[in-house]
Structures are given as C-alpha cells and as structure tokens.
Scaffold this motif. Structure first.
Motif, PDB file in Angstrom:
ATOM      1  N   ALA A 137       3.732 -10.315   1.083  1.00 28.98           N
ATOM      2  CA  ALA A 137       4.105  -8.914   2.453  1.00 28.98           C
ATOM      3  C   ALA A 137       4.975  -9.569   3.954  1.00 28.98           C
ATOM      4  CB  ALA A 137       3.453  -8.204   2.435  1.00 28.98           C
ATOM      5  N   PHE A 138       3.832 -10.870   4.383  1.00 28.67           N
ATOM      6  CA  PHE A 138       4.690 -11.216   5.927  1.00 28.67           C
ATOM      7  C   PHE A 138       5.003 -12.972   5.981  1.00 28.67           C
ATOM      8  CE2 PHE A 138       1.005  -7.106   5.972  1.00 28.67           C
ATOM      9  CZ  PHE A 138       2.136  -6.357   6.934  1.00 28.67           C
ATOM     10  N   GLY A 139       4.959 -13.852   4.873  1.00 34.09           N
ATOM     11  CA  GLY A 139       4.445 -15.126   4.925  1.00 34.09           C
ATOM     12  C   GLY A 139       6.536 -14.964   4.700  1.00 34.09           C
TER      13      GLY A 139
ATOM     14  N   SER B  14       2.095  -2.345   9.830  1.00 32.12           N
ATOM     15  CA  SER B  14       3.275  -3.663  10.032  1.00 32.12           C
ATOM     16  C   SER B  14       4.006  -3.127   8.928  1.00 32.12           C
ATOM     17  CB  SER B  14       2.154  -4.808   9.835  1.00 32.12           C
ATOM     18  OG  SER B  14       1.988  -4.939  10.636  1.00 32.12           O
ATOM     19  N   GLU B  15       5.475  -3.599   9.655  1.00 31.97           N
ATOM     20  CA  GLU B  15       6.410  -3.393   7.951  1.00 31.97           C
ATOM     21  C   GLU B  15       7.096  -5.255   7.644  1.00 31.97           C
ATOM     22  OE1 GLU B  15       8.236  -1.044   7.320  1.00 31.97           O
ATOM     23  OE2 GLU B  15       7.609   0.669   9.135  1.00 31.97           O
ATOM     24  N   PRO B  16       7.186  -4.801   6.300  1.00 33.63           N
ATOM     25  CA  PRO B  16       7.475  -6.072   5.970  1.00 33.63           C
ATOM     26  C   PRO B  16       7.818  -7.556   6.279  1.00 33.63           C
ATOM     27  CG  PRO B  16       8.260  -4.842   4.367  1.00 33.63           C
ATOM     28  CD  PRO B  16       7.275  -4.280   5.249  1.00 33.63           C
ATOM     29  N   VAL B  17       8.619  -8.311   6.029  1.00 31.62           N
ATOM     30  CA  VAL B  17       9.493  -9.630   6.796  1.00 31.62           C
ATOM     31  C   VAL B  17      11.013  -9.420   5.868  1.00 31.62           C
ATOM     32  CG1 VAL B  17       9.992 -11.861   7.004  1.00 31.62           C
ATOM     33  CG2 VAL B  17       7.618 -11.155   7.737  1.00 31.62           C
ATOM     34  N   GLY B  18      11.573  -8.377   5.747  1.00 33.29           N
ATOM     35  CA  GLY B  18      12.799  -8.562   5.215  1.00 33.29           C
ATOM     36  C   GLY B  18      12.616  -7.654   3.901  1.00 33.29           C
TER      37      GLY B  18
ATOM     38  N   MET C 290       5.096  -0.547   0.711  1.00 33.52           N
ATOM     39  CA  MET C 290       5.182  -2.145   1.036  1.00 33.52           C
ATOM     40  C   MET C 290       6.192  -3.135   0.311  1.00 33.52           C
ATOM     41  SD  MET C 290       5.325  -4.317   3.398  1.00 33.52           S
ATOM     42  CE  MET C 290       3.548  -3.680   4.535  1.00 33.52           C
ATOM     43  N   PHE C 291       5.854  -2.420  -1.202  1.00 37.90           N
ATOM     44  CA  PHE C 291       7.024  -3.738  -1.884  1.00 37.90           C
ATOM     45  C   PHE C 291       7.412  -2.665  -3.228  1.00 37.90           C
ATOM     46  CE2 PHE C 291       2.915  -5.937  -1.236  1.00 37.90           C
ATOM     47  CZ  PHE C 291       3.493  -7.340  -1.058  1.00 37.90           C
ATOM     48  N   GLY C 292       7.779  -1.727  -2.891  1.00 39.38           N
ATOM     49  CA  GLY C 292       8.390  -0.979  -3.882  1.00 39.38           C
ATOM     50  C   GLY C 292       7.900  -0.254  -4.649  1.00 39.38           C
ATOM     51  N   LYS C 293       7.818   0.790  -5.378  1.00 40.35           N
ATOM     52  CA  LYS C 293       7.240   1.194  -6.324  1.00 40.35           C
ATOM     53  C   LYS C 293       7.706   0.936  -7.959  1.00 40.35           C
ATOM     54  CE  LYS C 293       6.354   6.126  -4.628  1.00 40.35           C
ATOM     55  NZ  LYS C 293       6.990   7.642  -5.119  1.00 40.35           N
ATOM     56  N   ASP C 294       8.821   0.450  -8.010  1.00 37.80           N
ATOM     57  CA  ASP C 294       9.253  -0.692  -9.278  1.00 37.80           C
ATOM     58  C   ASP C 294       9.009  -1.709  -9.267  1.00 37.80           C
ATOM     59  OD1 ASP C 294      10.763   1.495 -10.079  1.00 37.80           O
ATOM     60  OD2 ASP C 294      12.619   1.473  -8.406  1.00 37.80           O
ATOM     61  N   ASN C 295       8.070  -2.711  -8.110  1.00 37.11           N
ATOM     62  CA  ASN C 295       7.830  -3.593  -8.197  1.00 37.11           C
ATOM     63  C   ASN C 295       6.487  -3.721  -8.470  1.00 37.11           C
ATOM     64  OD1 ASN C 295      10.212  -4.970  -8.305  1.00 37.11           O
ATOM     65  ND2 ASN C 295      10.203  -4.775  -5.685  1.00 37.11           N
ATOM     66  N   ALA C 296       6.019  -2.287  -7.908  1.00 36.71           N
ATOM     67  CA  ALA C 296       3.888  -2.219  -8.020  1.00 36.71           C
ATOM     68  C   ALA C 296       3.931  -1.813  -9.513  1.00 36.71           C
ATOM     69  CB  ALA C 296       4.198  -1.801  -6.345  1.00 36.71           C
ATOM     70  N   GLU C 297       2.552  -2.305  -9.739  1.00 33.87           N
ATOM     71  CA  GLU C 297       1.712  -1.725 -10.787  1.00 33.87           C
ATOM     72  C   GLU C 297       0.545  -1.942 -10.537  1.00 33.87           C
ATOM     73  OE1 GLU C 297       1.237  -3.586 -15.710  1.00 33.87           O
ATOM     74  OE2 GLU C 297       2.896  -4.038 -14.073  1.00 33.87           O
ATOM     75  N   HIS C 298       0.132  -0.801 -11.107  1.00 31.56           N
ATOM     76  CA  HIS C 298      -1.658  -0.514 -10.637  1.00 31.56           C
ATOM     77  C   HIS C 298      -2.129  -0.398 -12.189  1.00 31.56           C
ATOM     78  CE1 HIS C 298      -4.791   1.676  -8.262  1.00 31.56           C
ATOM     79  NE2 HIS C 298      -5.085   0.161  -8.290  1.00 31.56           N
ATOM     80  N   SER C 299      -3.498  -1.489 -12.573  1.00 30.93           N
ATOM     81  CA  SER C 299      -4.195  -1.457 -13.474  1.00 30.93           C
ATOM     82  C   SER C 299      -5.408  -0.782 -13.968  1.00 30.93           C
ATOM     83  CB  SER C 299      -3.636  -2.653 -14.490  1.00 30.93           C
ATOM     84  OG  SER C 299      -4.462  -2.345 -15.723  1.00 30.93           O
TER      85      SER C 299
END
Length: 359
Positions: A246-248, A269-273, A305-314
């Motif tokens: 997220a921040f690197g 905090s906000e992500p970098v880009g 932070m990463f967007g719903k389409d990019n995040a998966e919870h198992s």
C-alpha cells in the motif's frame, strides 16, 4: 449464403480486410504483412471513418486473433472487422532467446548489501525465474527452518522465492524469535497495542524502508518485473506485506496475507498512487485473535485501499490462527497463485519462425 472474399495471398475465404483502404482482404496479419510491399503502392486511405481506434498490444505468438477489435484491429460502420493498418508501423522481429538483450531465464540473485535484513534466496526449481515470491514470517518466528521449507514445498512454477527475516529480536524470549515492529514492552513485557507509537515508528523508519530498498534491488539489479513480484505473509508478516504494497510505491502484482490485516494506525493514511495490486486475505473461523465479524470489518479497509475488485477474503472453516493444514485451507491460496503467477513459454521461444509484434 454470402461468399467470403478470398485472401489476396493464400486465397482462403476471409472476413477481415486492410484497415487503411478497406478493400484488400486478408485472412491473417501474416498474409497482410507478406503482401504489404506490393499492396502499399495501391493502398490509399478509405473515406469511411473508423469508429474504434486501433491499438496493438505487445505479444509473442505464432498466430493472432484477427477478429479482435479491441487489441489488433478496427471495425468500420458496416460491421466488417479489419486488420491493423500497416502504415501505422507494426514492428515485427524474430524471437531469438540467444541474443544478449533477450530476458534471461535465470535472474541475478539478490546481494547481501541490498538491505540490512537477513534473507534466504532460492532460484526456481524448474530453471525459469519469471516470478519472485517474498515470504514474510509471523511474530516470534524466523526464516529457518519453517519458512524456507514452506517456500520449497509449494513448488511454485517459474518462481524464485526469498524468505526475509524481521529486523529486531523479541525481548525476554528464551528461544530466538523476530518481530517486524515492537509487539512487547521492553520494560514490562506487556503486549503493545495500536496506541503505542513505537509500532508505527519502526515500520516507517526501519522495516518499510529496508523492504522497499530490497524490492527495488530485486527489480533494478536482479531484473525482476515489479508486476511479477508477490508477497506472502503470515500474521504480523501479513500486516507488513499489506503495508509494503500500500505505501511502498512499488506496483507489486499481489499479496497473500494469512491472518494479517493492515495495521490500525495506518487506516487514516492514503495509498501511494493508484493501487493495482491483487490481495487475498485468509482468515480461519476459529482464529482466537479476532472473530470472523472483526475480520470482515478489518477487511473493509483493505477493500477501500486496494479496491473491491482487487481484494478477496477467504474464511476457512475449522482453521485457527495458523498456517493451513489441509486441502480446504490451501485450495484458495493455490488458485490465487495460479491466477497471478506468469508463465514464460520457453518451448515456443525456441521454435523457428516465431515473431514478436509491437506497436
């Protein structure tokens, strides 16, 4: 039934034509390119406007989908698909893996001077270091033997692996154990919570900078593509992996976190880009560190932070705060790896008459 016009080169019935003159028919880009030295003399731009601008993606292949209008062609008002305009400069060159500038199968191993962190690097067992998977252990663990053994046992195709050890030892611990940020008070030994400033202080001043420096070394010195680097973290290592993504400012391919979420302190905090990193978080429904409800609440921040389409919870049934120990626990992880690991067609690269097509 309407007869299809023949290809000017091989006479095969064709449904595509030159996107410049809209007259000459070809069955494939190969035939169009073969005929272009002759056809260009008579090829004049058509007065019919194109509705879709041509874009051509870089690819290595022996054949191209000539009916594609999103990547390799245009569509004119009558609906007939067309091939790319040869006048728009398609660069075609033979694929030769033996030339000096061709990407090597083996990457340069990372060097010890790249970071103050201890690490254990292993090239891919199949001889192709196309991907790089970085393993970050949990609180109180170390890279050997558990995580090195884990990285070997997964047998990820065309993937070099690197296990990285946390920067500071845990105080008052009889056995050797390491931490990515302070988790226990040096004075009392009590567990430190999000209200303790030393946690985030070590992340921002030591852990994150050293990890960024190491990953940049893997990209700039070793030759790995940032979009082919995956982070795999357990518990506290998962928190750090998510923080790094997220921040690197590294544009990594993916993160897998087992039982770890973004630190509470970073939720303002906000992500970098813009983040294009895919994330999978695996949580056991018997995890005593947090309930499933708490886990779902923490996961919402990861989605923001990463967007719903990019995040998966198992949520894995029967699993506690631990590594998966059965097929049900590992199945979603291996599927995630399969979706995010790139594969290099080494057999195709060594075949004759293979060409790389770029705009």
């Amino acid at each position: 039934m309407v007869n299809k016009p023949p290809c000017l080169v091989c006479k095969t019935p064709s449904t595509t034509r030159c996107s410049r003159c809209k007259v000459a028919h070809y069955c494939s880009e190969a035939c169009q390119l073969k005929n272009w030295p002759t056809h260009k003399i008579a090829c004049t731009p058509s007065t019919a406007p194109s509705t879709v601008k041509s874009t051509t993606a870089s690819t290595t292949s022996t054949a191209t989908d000539i009916n594609s209008t999103s990547n390799s062609g245009r569509t004119v008002p009558d609906g007939t698909p067309t091939l790319p305009d040869p006048n728009e400069v398609l660069n075609v060159r033979p694929v030769d893996p033996h030339t000096p500038n061709y990407p090597p199968l083996r990457k340069v191993p990372p060097q010890g001077w790249s970071t103050s962190l201890k690490f254990e690097y292993q090239p891919s067992a199949d001889g192709v270091d196309e991907n790089l998977v970085l393993f970050l252990h949990g609180l109180g663990d170390k890279i050997k033997p558990n995580f090195v053994r884990l990285s070997q046992s997964l047998q990820l195709p065309q993937s070099a692996t690197c296990c990285i050890q946390a920067p500071t030892p845990i105080p008052y611990l009889e056995l050797e154990g390491w931490q990515w940020f302070p988790s226990f008070s040096n004075l009392s030994g009590e567990l430190l919570g999000p209200e303790s400033p030393e946690r985030m202080l070590q992340i921002t001043q030591l852990t994150r900078p050293q990890l960024v420096k190491f990953v940049r070394h893997c990209i700039d010195h070793c030759g790995f593509d940032s979009r082919k680097i995956i982070l795999f973290g357990f518990s506290q290592g998962g928190e750090v992996a998510l923080d790094l993504a997220a921040f690197g400012n590294l544009n990594l391919r993916a993160v897998i976190s087992l039982g770890g979420y973004l630190m509470v302190e970073s939720q303002t905090s906000e992500p970098v880009g813009k983040l294009n990193t895919c994330v999978m978080v695996v949580q056991g429904d018997k995890d005593k560190q947090r309930s499933v409800k708490e886990a779902k609440d923490r996961f919402k921040y990861i989605q923001r932070m990463f967007g719903k389409d990019n995040a998966e919870h198992s949520i894995v049934e029967g699993m506690g705060h631990e590594m998966p120990n059965n097929e049900a626990g590992w199945r979603p992880l291996m599927k995630f790896f399969a979706r995010n690991l790139d594969r290099r067609e080494t057999g195709l690269e060594n075949m004759p008459d293979v060409f790389e097509v770029t705009p």
